[in-house]
Design a protein around this motif. Structure first.
Motif, PDB file in Angstrom:
ATOM      1  N   ASP A   1      36.537  45.774 116.190  1.00 47.36           N
ATOM      2  CA  ASP A   1      36.446  47.218 116.428  1.00 47.36           C
ATOM      3  C   ASP A   1      37.534  47.720 117.360  1.00 47.36           C
ATOM      4  OD1 ASP A   1      34.249  47.239 114.840  1.00 47.36           O
ATOM      5  OD2 ASP A   1      32.826  47.008 116.487  1.00 47.36           O
ATOM      6  N   PHE A   2      38.360  46.825 117.907  1.00 47.36           N
ATOM      7  CA  PHE A   2      39.383  47.256 118.856  1.00 47.36           C
ATOM      8  C   PHE A   2      40.743  46.764 118.394  1.00 47.36           C
ATOM      9  CE2 PHE A   2      35.585  47.581 121.368  1.00 47.36           C
ATOM     10  CZ  PHE A   2      35.807  48.698 122.148  1.00 47.36           C
ATOM     11  N   PRO A   3      41.781  47.599 118.583  1.00 40.33           N
ATOM     12  CA  PRO A   3      41.761  48.988 119.059  1.00 40.33           C
ATOM     13  C   PRO A   3      41.034  49.914 118.084  1.00 40.33           C
ATOM     14  CG  PRO A   3      43.949  48.051 119.275  1.00 40.33           C
ATOM     15  CD  PRO A   3      43.149  47.104 118.439  1.00 40.33           C
ATOM     16  N   GLN A   4      40.503  51.009 118.599  1.00 41.96           N
ATOM     17  CA  GLN A   4      39.655  51.921 117.846  1.00 41.96           C
ATOM     18  C   GLN A   4      40.284  53.316 117.837  1.00 41.96           C
ATOM     19  OE1 GLN A   4      37.032  53.106 115.454  1.00 41.96           O
ATOM     20  NE2 GLN A   4      36.331  51.222 116.419  1.00 41.96           N
ATOM     21  N   GLU A   5      40.451  53.865 116.642  1.00 42.60           N
ATOM     22  CA  GLU A   5      40.966  55.228 116.536  1.00 42.60           C
ATOM     23  C   GLU A   5      39.827  56.213 116.758  1.00 42.60           C
ATOM     24  OE1 GLU A   5      43.075  55.939 112.976  1.00 42.60           O
ATOM     25  OE2 GLU A   5      44.504  54.291 113.270  1.00 42.60           O
ATOM     26  N   CYS A   6      40.071  57.219 117.570  1.00 43.24           N
ATOM     27  CA  CYS A   6      39.029  58.177 117.947  1.00 43.24           C
ATOM     28  C   CYS A   6      39.575  59.590 117.865  1.00 43.24           C
ATOM     29  CB  CYS A   6      38.525  57.915 119.372  1.00 43.24           C
ATOM     30  SG  CYS A   6      37.708  56.336 119.586  1.00 43.24           S
ATOM     31  N   LEU A   7      38.652  60.513 117.685  1.00 46.24           N
ATOM     32  CA  LEU A   7      38.940  61.944 117.726  1.00 46.24           C
ATOM     33  C   LEU A   7      38.295  62.512 118.979  1.00 46.24           C
ATOM     34  CD1 LEU A   7      40.057  64.499 116.264  1.00 46.24           C
ATOM     35  CD2 LEU A   7      37.782  64.758 115.271  1.00 46.24           C
ATOM     36  N   VAL A   8      39.029  63.286 119.742  1.00 47.03           N
ATOM     37  CA  VAL A   8      38.568  63.811 121.026  1.00 47.03           C
ATOM     38  C   VAL A   8      38.642  65.320 120.995  1.00 47.03           C
ATOM     39  CG1 VAL A   8      38.893  63.777 123.530  1.00 47.03           C
ATOM     40  CG2 VAL A   8      39.426  61.746 122.189  1.00 47.03           C
ATOM     41  N   ARG A   9      37.566  65.954 121.414  1.00 48.21           N
ATOM     42  CA  ARG A   9      37.537  67.413 121.577  1.00 48.21           C
ATOM     43  C   ARG A   9      37.191  67.736 123.025  1.00 48.21           C
ATOM     44  NH1 ARG A   9      34.007  68.847 116.201  1.00 48.21           N
ATOM     45  NH2 ARG A   9      35.654  68.455 114.671  1.00 48.21           N
ATOM     46  N   VAL A  10      37.960  68.603 123.608  1.00 48.28           N
ATOM     47  CA  VAL A  10      37.774  68.981 125.009  1.00 48.28           C
ATOM     48  C   VAL A  10      37.601  70.491 125.063  1.00 48.28           C
ATOM     49  CG1 VAL A  10      38.716  68.867 127.339  1.00 48.28           C
ATOM     50  CG2 VAL A  10      39.245  67.064 125.696  1.00 48.28           C
ATOM     51  N   TYR A  11      36.523  70.934 125.694  1.00 49.65           N
ATOM     52  CA  TYR A  11      36.249  72.351 125.894  1.00 49.65           C
ATOM     53  C   TYR A  11      36.480  72.673 127.375  1.00 49.65           C
ATOM     54  CZ  TYR A  11      33.870  71.886 121.395  1.00 49.65           C
ATOM     55  OH  TYR A  11      33.563  71.626 120.081  1.00 49.65           O
ATOM     56  N   VAL A  12      37.517  73.399 127.679  1.00 49.45           N
ATOM     57  CA  VAL A  12      37.826  73.792 129.048  1.00 49.45           C
ATOM     58  C   VAL A  12      37.308  75.205 129.249  1.00 49.45           C
ATOM     59  CG1 VAL A  12      39.616  74.074 130.785  1.00 49.45           C
ATOM     60  CG2 VAL A  12      39.861  72.325 129.015  1.00 49.45           C
ATOM     61  N   VAL A  13      36.341  75.344 130.143  1.00 48.95           N
ATOM     62  CA  VAL A  13      35.647  76.616 130.296  1.00 48.95           C
ATOM     63  C   VAL A  13      36.292  77.465 131.379  1.00 48.95           C
ATOM     64  CG1 VAL A  13      33.409  77.684 130.733  1.00 48.95           C
ATOM     65  CG2 VAL A  13      33.540  75.500 129.520  1.00 48.95           C
ATOM     66  N   ARG A  14      36.316  76.962 132.591  1.00 49.25           N
ATOM     67  CA  ARG A  14      36.790  77.775 133.696  1.00 49.25           C
ATOM     68  C   ARG A  14      37.158  76.876 134.872  1.00 49.25           C
ATOM     69  NH1 ARG A  14      31.905  81.103 136.304  1.00 49.25           N
ATOM     70  NH2 ARG A  14      33.630  81.642 137.676  1.00 49.25           N
ATOM     71  N   ALA A  15      37.781  77.453 135.876  1.00 44.18           N
ATOM     72  CA  ALA A  15      38.082  76.769 137.126  1.00 44.18           C
ATOM     73  C   ALA A  15      37.543  77.612 138.275  1.00 44.18           C
ATOM     74  CB  ALA A  15      39.581  76.554 137.282  1.00 44.18           C
ATOM     75  N   ILE A  16      37.184  76.937 139.355  1.00 48.72           N
ATOM     76  CA  ILE A  16      36.516  77.604 140.465  1.00 48.72           C
ATOM     77  C   ILE A  16      37.217  77.246 141.760  1.00 48.72           C
ATOM     78  CG2 ILE A  16      34.299  77.936 141.646  1.00 48.72           C
ATOM     79  CD1 ILE A  16      32.961  76.817 139.129  1.00 48.72           C
ATOM     80  N   ASN A  17      37.462  78.231 142.587  1.00 49.41           N
ATOM     81  CA  ASN A  17      37.970  78.043 143.956  1.00 49.41           C
ATOM     82  C   ASN A  17      39.246  77.214 143.988  1.00 49.41           C
ATOM     83  OD1 ASN A  17      35.767  79.465 144.837  1.00 49.41           O
ATOM     84  ND2 ASN A  17      34.584  77.652 145.391  1.00 49.41           N
ATOM     85  N   LEU A  18      40.250  77.642 143.249  1.00 47.41           N
ATOM     86  CA  LEU A  18      41.519  76.956 143.266  1.00 47.41           C
ATOM     87  C   LEU A  18      42.256  77.220 144.574  1.00 47.41           C
ATOM     88  CD1 LEU A  18      42.819  77.599 139.643  1.00 47.41           C
ATOM     89  CD2 LEU A  18      41.583  75.632 140.510  1.00 47.41           C
ATOM     90  N   GLN A  19      43.160  76.322 144.897  1.00 46.41           N
ATOM     91  CA  GLN A  19      43.974  76.505 146.095  1.00 46.41           C
ATOM     92  C   GLN A  19      45.048  77.544 145.811  1.00 46.41           C
ATOM     93  OE1 GLN A  19      46.178  73.101 147.204  1.00 46.41           O
ATOM     94  NE2 GLN A  19      47.231  74.087 148.910  1.00 46.41           N
ATOM     95  N   PRO A  20      45.236  78.507 146.713  1.00 49.49           N
ATOM     96  CA  PRO A  20      46.305  79.499 146.507  1.00 49.49           C
ATOM     97  C   PRO A  20      47.668  78.816 146.466  1.00 49.49           C
ATOM     98  CG  PRO A  20      44.769  80.229 148.208  1.00 49.49           C
ATOM     99  CD  PRO A  20      44.432  78.807 147.900  1.00 49.49           C
ATOM    100  N   GLN A  21      48.500  79.263 145.533  1.00 48.53           N
ATOM    101  CA  GLN A  21      49.835  78.695 145.381  1.00 48.53           C
ATOM    102  C   GLN A  21      50.929  79.720 145.622  1.00 48.53           C
ATOM    103  OE1 GLN A  21      50.317  75.389 144.652  1.00 48.53           O
ATOM    104  NE2 GLN A  21      48.103  75.127 144.723  1.00 48.53           N
ATOM    105  N   ASP A  22      50.586  81.007 145.555  1.00 45.23           N
ATOM    106  CA  ASP A  22      51.583  82.058 145.703  1.00 45.23           C
ATOM    107  C   ASP A  22      51.432  82.731 147.047  1.00 45.23           C
ATOM    108  OD1 ASP A  22      52.411  81.421 143.145  1.00 45.23           O
ATOM    109  OD2 ASP A  22      51.129  82.932 142.206  1.00 45.23           O
ATOM    110  N   SER A  23      52.442  83.512 147.403  1.00 43.97           N
ATOM    111  CA  SER A  23      52.439  84.180 148.701  1.00 43.97           C
ATOM    112  C   SER A  23      51.349  85.234 148.801  1.00 43.97           C
ATOM    113  CB  SER A  23      53.810  84.816 148.954  1.00 43.97           C
ATOM    114  OG  SER A  23      54.129  85.728 147.903  1.00 43.97           O
TER     115      SER A  23
END
Length: 1751
Positions: free
Chosen positions: A1491-1513
């Protein structure tokens, strides 16, 4: 000057979205660019200008124009380029070169439809002078902010090629200096054209990195040269520099968002850009500071320069000595950042008075970390010799304010992003710290001690404490310089050197002197090599005590000459026994007790904190009941120590400004540490205390230490051989109390002598035990360093006689006076001695043989090899005849014939003389040579006879063995010395016979031509004068030097023998030398002890090597006694389990003194090679537990002690304990040795402390290796205890990194106590060509306790290999796929727009704006506020196999991670009886892993981000998402969320991968920047292999309902019933049995009905059949992963290899869901087609972050 007017451009075909174009123009090595425009037809009308200076235009001059879209991604920014030849302007300078609609070229140098309109002119000088700076540069304010470097111009440019070329960019990071911060751990992040690299993590404000990074490019030069290196500069600028290199340049670090805060530190780098055929400049390695003479700092032009002026007030110097009888002409040189200033030269004076001011202009912070002072000897203004040097470190004489928390300086993120500051302190401490802002450099007025000559040897110390070699001062005291330093922000004068006014009386109070006394008692000197000559010790402080310096009153600063004798093993020792030599040195220094009291109090706090920390570290078991009490003791004592107030400097008249500033800094730090100790929680104990200790150590150094260190020199043949350096404050006595006195004042300490740099052997010169006291002599009235011992003072002289015509007398003393010192160099007649002032004689002169000088060097040897060389020479006929000196030693000195050599008393001879044939000789033992005058000995001996050889010799040897008598070796030594039964000597007794430079004997020898005897006369003090009597011995014994010289001349003149008159005359220095008494501390009562050392095991040896430790054994040394353990076979963790016992050990100190400061036990680890040669590996030293009352004795527990190599690096540790027992009557009645078992010829460990061993089985699941680069054929080596196993190499590592062999099994005896349990070491060995093997990675599993299991337990199920292929169900899956997922109805499609997957998320989070749906309870999902791996129920998704990081070396702070090992361990008891049933194996041997190596399908759902560090002035950022999986990268830079810290993404990514080759899914968040490169906000990495292999079903979470259609249709590849059957198989259960009606199932011995889960049939549409719904209900009860959205913390890659995050002020997190599935299981359900439109209206406060950012 050259002017370029950029008019407009046309971009065709038009770009969408509309671009933001700008034009970049290159002329020679200077780049100019326009501002940004918008649209496909931009208009600039902007003028760019270049100065031509003295380089007019040439016929081949050109301009290169590049049009870019700065709003696009980097790889898509290039639009076109054009090259403009300037030859028309050379011919007609007054004309305008107009280029309208000039076509641009693409990457392939093909014409495009994009055009640009330009005008080029050559302006006259008159016109150029009218232009202002702003118009000249053509730069806006925003463009000015983008200029990162102020750089000089360079030579003529090369023509840029229009075709892609190969280039390599190299960046070497050397070091950083003056980094702002407190207890920081910096690292450098380098970005080269978008590729990021990190250095190792270091410690401190001045770290050394010495790392190099490479990046290769294949680009068009014009495009490449506009790329940046984040050490911010253009690659083109580097390429046009001389040699295409910036060589060892300093970069000024600054904050990009706060440039006005100034420079925050410096970084030294070398950057080069190499094209094809370019020659690399050779970077010559230079010593530290040598390249600062031409220092040039590159920094941002917008960063302000903070200038300060350092003023050095150079007053005077004293005691400047360089050579004997040589007056120096001194000049003081001050060096700072390569700039050197000198005072005037004063001719021929040892005490110059300069009174000058030297002024330096520096930038704050100062690039240099030190100020170097040199005093040079400049006769006739020619500076040739260096008298002495001293360095003053700026961090000790100034403060940035960051030492106190709350004033933490911001970190420099430009040009090198470093680490963020720590979290803010508690409010109370912030308020206190806010009042402290540091201080500018200041110093004195005070003395600085100059040193020169030989330097200390190299030793590996803790990081950030290493002193560069060029900064190490010498070991010889060369005087002191008196100066003052002050710093001003504004300049007070223009001159760099200025004379002071003669009125400098304000500083005279700092030079008031007082008399100090130094007393040293030498208790023992052991572990010495074999010194052939007599040795003595000299003690000095400054010039006082230096017997070679005749300008000061002599004092008793040296011990009597002593031989070294063999200790019976390999070392030698000085036979002082009960007569301990004492020295007393009188010196005069200024009173700095107020400063030393403060320093000693801080050292007391630091030492106690460190001792408690070491005890805390020794407790390895976190469940040890002694852990919390030790933690509480540490905190309690720290609070108690911090409460002791430091001596106030405010009202101290001699306190300098620096004293007051450092007192304020130290006091605040102690208050802060006390507050922290009260509030701290018992978490991360060791790391917390190490941070406190680091901060305390930072304020400990005292720069105004005007008292020189005490030097103890071991001398032989009047040459200084080895030394020990003792800080004066550590032995200083304070009348205010013990806390203010030095830690070793009046206490016994062990000093390890060292050879000066470049001298000596591999063996240390000596271990010296001394008791020292230093203080004002007015405080020495009741001085008594030891509880026992009588201090006596003797005058000593030797009476010498020679045999002349068989008569003993003065005739024949050719080179020696009648009465002399022990070496025969100095005349000391008895009648010339006078008692010094304050002393008187007691008794008359008596003869006292110095039997220590007569000891046989072989006295402790059990056998001796005697040798005699037989010598022959050729006569006139060429025949061999006996030589003139027929019998000699190896050096040609005459000896007795072997027939006449008598066997000494107490010895016997086993065999007679034989010829030695074991070296290069002929068959008869002869070796031949040609005699060379004047010695008559050949320089080279050969084994083959030739006709021209004139002499030959052969070696006769025999072995002499000692007779076994009643006395031990040491008792024989004591008997010879007559320690306890002294015999009075008569006038005609006490002679010893021999010659100077050879051995003396009590009995005359046949060849003796010289004899001598020692005369002693005791002195006693007159009366009590309020000081210790030994400090009244300053000066000589009152001899009249003039009268002595006159008598000596008369004696020689009247001598009848001319030989005597001409043979010896007192030299000039002999006349000046004073006769000094000798001081002894005599102990009349010996004390006997027994030493028990319990040695168990050594481990962690040779961590970076493959081979095991070869034939190891332990040599234990205690004073002049030593023993060895048994030798073991080669092992990675040798185990001796042996007790070494020393009986009847002799110590003369009082037992209470011994208990307070016992001698150190030295344990040495040795190994033997195949030839039997022994070599020292490492040693460990510690104090034994002392028992004066055996009734209170308890066996000391075994503890781990570090093993340290010669250079100071730690290499392994050893488990031992040791106790020293005073022999009393109770000990004699019941000897402790009776409690020690005897087995197989050795003493083993007592059962009460010996670890309990139990036979255990260790099974290792070796799954595979991951993320290892540049390996060929790796294999795994497992070491545990004394056993080791290894796997087969992985041949095809690049295609399948799993091991073919799945399981390793071994049995061994393991201690049941966790503290003694051995670590399990994993080493990855790469098999390379030609049989080469290299350790490329390693990991240590320090505790096997988490892997213990009971294989006989009924509920225990061993790990099972996950099933990833189900071929027999493939048709069924295809059927379901075709039936339910291929052709949904039209109604279903319409229904999808009402609710979708995103609705599940809103329902789960409780969002008020979510769509109302009456069946939502059937379709909700789980929202985790952490990573799925952090959910305790899922065991980190490592239930099948765990991930272990592999490090390049033994894991340390800066150890880079080089890969990962996937595996698991199981440890369980194994029966010792071979007939007993064996427990079942835990890991099945999987013979094939198809079974290895194994081919896979990946789905990623990115919803939101919270309390990021400020990067701009503006305090916000513009984030966007990038996904990386293997070689696949997904994400769009244009789809960023502008101006937000809580972005909502709502996007889905679908990727394919092959596991385990592509197992790490990396999700990155970047901040979109218009001009500068985008900054990475953070990263999170998901191990897809763990989710695939986990038995918790983490591939695709279980939905709450099973629907065959609709928006919530079943998403997994397998139906619930099949999942239930698969789960039962993994748990070792029978498969589930469903009833024919499919509403009942029998599972795990129980019957389950669907009705118990669904009392009523649910009205939800598209629900699946009963069987699947019932199976799904059961699956939800099995603890499997449900359908979920997880919240993952974003980490910064600025600290690779560190397990724990560093907390930061803001919290960064994001929410995502994901699915992965092997393709072998069939087709995955289609993705949700509905977009997250409703996300746009979702409340941004739906979820809040809780975990801090990890950076």
């Amino acid at each position: 000057m050259l002017r370029l007017v950029v008019d407009s451009a046309t971009i065709n075909p038009p770009l969408s979205p509309p671009p933001r174009p700008c034009v970049t123009a290159y002329f020679r090595d200077i780049k100019r660019r326009t501002h940004e425009a918008e649209g496909n037809n931009p208009i600039w009308n902007e003028t760019l200008i270049w100065y031509l200076s003295d380089c007019p235009l040439q016929n081949d001059s050109f301009l290169q124009i590049i049009l870019r879209d700065v709003g696009a991604a980097k790889k898509d920014r290039f639009i076109g380029l054009a090259t403009i030849l300037l030859q028309p302007l050379v011919k007609k300078p007054s004309e305008v070169l107009s280029l309208k609609d000039l076509n641009l070229l693409n990457h392939l140098m093909q014409s495009t439809d994009c055009t640009v309109t330009l005008h080029v002119t050559l302006a006259r000088k008159q016109y150029a002078s009218k232009l202002g700076d702003y118009d000249l540069l053509g730069l806006s304010a925003q463009e000015m902010a983008r200029r990162k470097l102020m750089v000089p111009g360079s030579g003529m440019p090369m023509a840029l090629s229009s075709k892609p070329q190969h280039f390599q960019v190299r960046v070497k990071v050397f070091e950083a200096r003056q980094l702002m911060g407190n207890n920081i751990k910096p690292m450098v992040n380098v970005v080269i054209g978008g590729y990021q690299y990190n250095t190792r993590i270091k410690m401190g404000n001045n770290p050394f990195f010495n790392e190099i990074f490479f990046q290769n490019f294949y680009e068009v030069p014009a495009k490449l040269f506009d790329e940046t290196i984040l050490i911010q500069t253009d690659i083109g600028f580097i390429y046009y520099s001389p040699g295409h290199t910036l060589m060892r340049k300093w970069l000024g670090l600054c904050q990009p968002n706060e440039p006005n805060s100034g420079v925050r530190g410096y970084l030294k780098v070398t950057i080069c850009v190499l094209g094809v055929g370019d020659q690399v400049l050779v970077d010559q390695e230079m010593p530290y500071g040598a390249d600062d003479t031409t220092t040039e700092i590159f920094k941002s032009s917008v960063v302000p320069t903070n200038v300060a002026y350092l003023q050095f007030f150079i007053y005077c110097a004293e005691d400047l000595h360089l050579k004997k009888q040589h007056l120096v002409s001194p000049v003081l040189e001050v060096e700072l950042i390569g700039e050197k200033l000198k005072t005037n030269v004063l001719t021929e004076t040892e005490n110059p008075i300069w009174n000058q001011i030297l002024t330096f202009q520096i930038q704050l912070p100062c690039l240099s970390s030190y100020i170097k002072f040199r005093v040079l000897d400049c006769p006739k203004n020619s500076c040739q010799d260096e008298i002495g040097t001293v360095s003053l470190f700026l961090n000790q004489i100034s403060s940035t304010g960051a030492e106190i928390e709350g004033k933490q300086s911001p970190w420099p993120l430009l040009p090198v992003p470093l680490l963020p500051p720590p979290p803010p302190p508690p409010p109370s401490l912030s308020l206190l710290a806010g009042m402290y802002s540091g201080f500018l450099p200041c110093f004195g007025p005070s003395f600085l001690t100059l040193r020169g000559g030989k330097k200390a040897p190299f030793r590996i110390q803790e990081e950030n404490t290493n002193i560069p070699d060029s900064l190490k001062d010498g070991l010889t005291y060369r005087g002191r310089v008196f100066l003052e330093l002050s710093t001003h922000v504004t300049s007070h004068q223009d001159l760099k050197r200025k004379d002071l006014s003669s009125e400098v009386t304000s500083i005279e109070r700092h030079r008031h002197r007082q008399k100090y006394g130094l007393c040293v008692i030498f208790l023992s000197c052991t572990m010495m090599p074999n010194f052939k000559d007599l040795i003595q010790f000299e003690v000095s402080i400054g010039h006082y005590g230096n017997k070679m310096d005749l300008n000061y009153k002599p004092c008793v600063s040296t011990t009597q000459y002593s031989p070294v004798i063999y200790d019976g093993n390999i070392y030698h020792y000085v036979p002082w026994y009960n007569t301990k030599p004492v020295v007393a040195v009188i010196s005069q220094w200024e009173d700095v007790s107020f400063r030393m009291n403060c320093l000693n109090l801080l050292h007391f706090t630091r030492d106690r904190l460190k001792a408690n920390l070491d005890t805390l570290k020794s407790i390895r078991n976190p469940r040890d009941p002694a852990l919390l009490p030790q933690w509480e003791k540490l905190l309690r004592e720290l609070v108690e120590d911090c409460k002791h107030p430091l001596p106030c400097m405010a009202h101290q008249p001699r306190a300098t400004e620096l004293d007051k500033k450092r007192w304020q800094l130290r006091s605040r730090l102690l208050q802060e540490l006390s507050q922290k100790a009260k509030e701290v929680k018992p978490r991360n104990m060791v790391a917390t205390v190490e941070d406190w200790l680091y901060r305390l150590n930072a304020v400990l150094p005292e720069p105004q230490m005007s008292l020189p260190d005490v030097m103890i020199w071991l001398t032989s043949k009047e040459q200084r051989v080895a030394y020990a350096q003792v800080p004066t404050h550590s032995i200083l006595f304070s009348p205010t109390g013990a806390l203010h006195s030095g830690r070793f004042c009046g206490k016994t300490q062990t000093l390890i002598l060292q050879y000066p740099e470049g001298e000596g052997q591999d063996m240390l010169p000596a271990h010296l035990r001394v008791c020292m006291w230093f203080g004002n002599i007015s405080d020495s009235k009741n001085l008594q360093l030891l509880r026992e011992g009588e201090v006596v003072v003797y005058a000593e002289t030797y009476e010498n006689q020679a045999k002349y015509k068989d008569q003993w007398g003065q005739q024949g003393l050719y080179h020696c006076p009648n009465f002399s010192d022990v070496m025969g160099h100095k005349a000391l007649p008895k009648e010339d001695f006078q008692a010094p002032q304050g002393w008187h004689w007691q008794g008359q002169w008596t003869v006292e043989p110095q039997r220590r000088l007569l000891l046989d060097v072989d006295i402790n040897k059990s056998q001796v090899l005697e040798e005699v060389y037989e010598n022959q020479c050729r006569d006139t006929t060429g025949a061999w005849v006996p030589a003139a000196i027929p019998n000699t030693d190896m050096n040609g000195e005459p000896v007795e014939a072997r027939e006449n050599v008598q066997c000494p008393r107490g010895w016997h001879v086993k065999e007679s003389w034989i010829v030695e044939l074991n070296h290069a000789v002929d068959s008869e033992g002869w070796e031949y040579g040609v005699a060379i005058e004047p010695s008559g000995q050949p320089r080279v001996w050969n084994s083959v006879e030739k006709t021209y050889y004139s002499c030959r010799r052969r070696r006769w040897v025999r072995v002499r063995c000692r007779n076994h008598g009643k006395l031990s070796l040491e008792e024989e030594t004591l008997s010879f010395l007559q320690l306890h039964h002294p015999m009075p000597a008569k006038d005609e007794e006490g002679w010893e016979y021999g010659t100077f430079g050879s051995k003396f004997h009590l009995n005359p020898q046949p060849q003796s031509q010289f004899r001598r005897r020692c005369w002693h006369r005791r002195m006693v003090p007159n009366k009590d004068k309020g000081i210790a009597p030994i400090f009244l011995l300053e000066g000589s014994l009152g001899m009249d030097l003039k009268e002595k010289s006159r008598k000596e001349e008369m004696r020689l003149t009247q001598a009848p023998d001319k030989t005597i008159r001409s043979s010896w005359r007192p030299a000039q220095e002999d006349i000046q030398l004073h006769a000094l008494p000798f001081i002894y501390c005599i102990f009349n009562k010996p004390h006997y002890y027994q030493l028990f050392c319990y040695i168990y095991q050594a481990r962690n040896l040779m961590s970076n090597q493959i081979q095991t430790f070869q034939v190891p054994f332990i040599r234990l040394v205690f004073l002049n006694h030593s023993q060895c353990t048994q030798t073991l076979k080669s092992s990675a963790a040798p185990t001796w389990a042996q007790t070494l016992i020393f009986q009847h050990l002799l110590l003369y100190e009082n037992p209470e003194d011994t208990k307070a400061s016992p001698p150190l036990v030295v344990l040495e680890l040795w190994q033997q090679n195949a030839q039997g040669k022994e070599s020292l590996w490492a040693r460990s030293m510690w104090s034994p537990v002392v028992w004066l009352d055996v009734q209170k004795r308890t066996l000391p527990p075994l503890r781990w002690h570090p093993l340290v190599k010669l250079l100071g690096e730690k290499e392994g540790e050893i488990l031992v304990s040791c106790e020293l027992i005073l022999e009393t009557e109770s000990v004699k009645e019941r000897p402790p040795i009776l409690s020690v078992p005897w087995k197989n010829g050795v003493y083993t460990l007592p059962k009460s402390i010996q670890p309990t061993l139990k036979k255990m089985a260790v099974e290792i699941l070796v799954w595979g290796l991951r993320n290892m680069k540049q390996v060929h054929s790796p294999q795994l080596l497992v070491e545990c205890w004394e056993e080791s196993l290894q796997t087969e190499p992985i041949k095809d590592f690049q295609t399948n990194p799993n091991f073919k062999q799945s399981v390793l099994f071994l049995t061994l005896f393991i201690p049941t106590e966790e503290a003694y349990a051995p670590p399990l070491t994993l080493k990855v060995v790469d098999n390379q060509d030609f049989g080469q093997q290299t350790v490329v990675g390693q990991a240590n599993i320090h505790s096997l306790q988490p892997y213990f299991c009971d294989p006989w337990a009924e509920d225990y199920v061993p790990p099972q290999l996950p099933m990833l292929s189900v071929n027999k169900y493939q048709k069924l899956l295809d059927y379901f796929y075709e039936k339910f997922w291929i052709s949904p109805s039209k109604a279903q499609d319409q229904y999808q727009h009402e609710v979708d997957w995103w609705s599940k998320l809103f329902w789960a989070t409780g969002d008020a704006k979510a769509l109302q749906y009456k069946y939502k309870d059937y379709h909700t999902l789980k929202v985790y506020d952490c990573e799925l791996e952090a959910v305790p129920a899922f065991e980190g998704l490592q239930d099948f196999c765990q991930t272990f990081r592999l490090y390049q070396e033994e894991p340390k702070l800066d150890s880079p991670v080089v890969g990962e090992f996937k595996g698991l361990f199981r440890v369980y008891p194994f029966p010792e009886d071979p007939k007993a049933p064996k427990p079942p194996r835990q890991f099945l041997v999987w013979r094939n892993k198809e079974d290895f190596p194994q081919e896979c399908l990946v789905r990623v759902y990115v919803v939101r981000a919270i309390n990021l560090q400020p990067q701009d002035s503006n305090g916000l950022c513009d984030p966007y998402v990038i996904l990386k999986l293997g070689q696949t990268t997904m994400g769009n830079r244009d789809k960023y969320c502008p101006n937000t810290l809580n972005p909502i993404f709502g996007i889905m990514f679908e990727l394919s991968c092959t596991i385990p080759l592509e197992k790490d899914l990396e999700i990155q968040l970047y901040d979109f920047d218009l001009f500068s490169p985008d900054e990475k906000i953070g990263t999170t990495i998901i191990d897809l292999e763990n989710r695939l292999l986990s038995g918790f079903g983490a591939r695709c979470g279980l939905s709450k309902s099973y629907c065959y259609a609709g928006p919530f249709r079943w998403r997994d590849q397998m139906t619930p019933s099949f999942l239930l059957e698969r789960h039962a198989k993994q748990k070792g259960l029978p498969p589930p049995l469903f009833s024919p009606e499919e509403d009942t199932v029998f599972y795990n011995g129980k019957k389950f009905k669907l009705q118990s889960f669904e009392p009523k049939p649910p009205p939800v549409r598209y629900l699946g059949p009963k069987k699947e719904r019932l199976a799904l209900y059961l699956l939800h009860t099995q603890g499997l992963v449900p359908e979920h959205v997880e919240t993952r913390t974003l980490y910064s890659n600025s600290q690779p290899g560190i397990d724990q995050p560093i907390h930061f002020h803001s919290r960064e997190r994001y929410k995502c869901g994901w699915t992965s599935s092997p393709r072998s299981l069939g087709l995955l359900a289609p993705q949700s087609t509905s977009g997250p439109e409703s996300l746009k209206g979702m409340s941004c406060a739906a979820l809040s972050g809780k975990l801090p950012k990890w950076t």
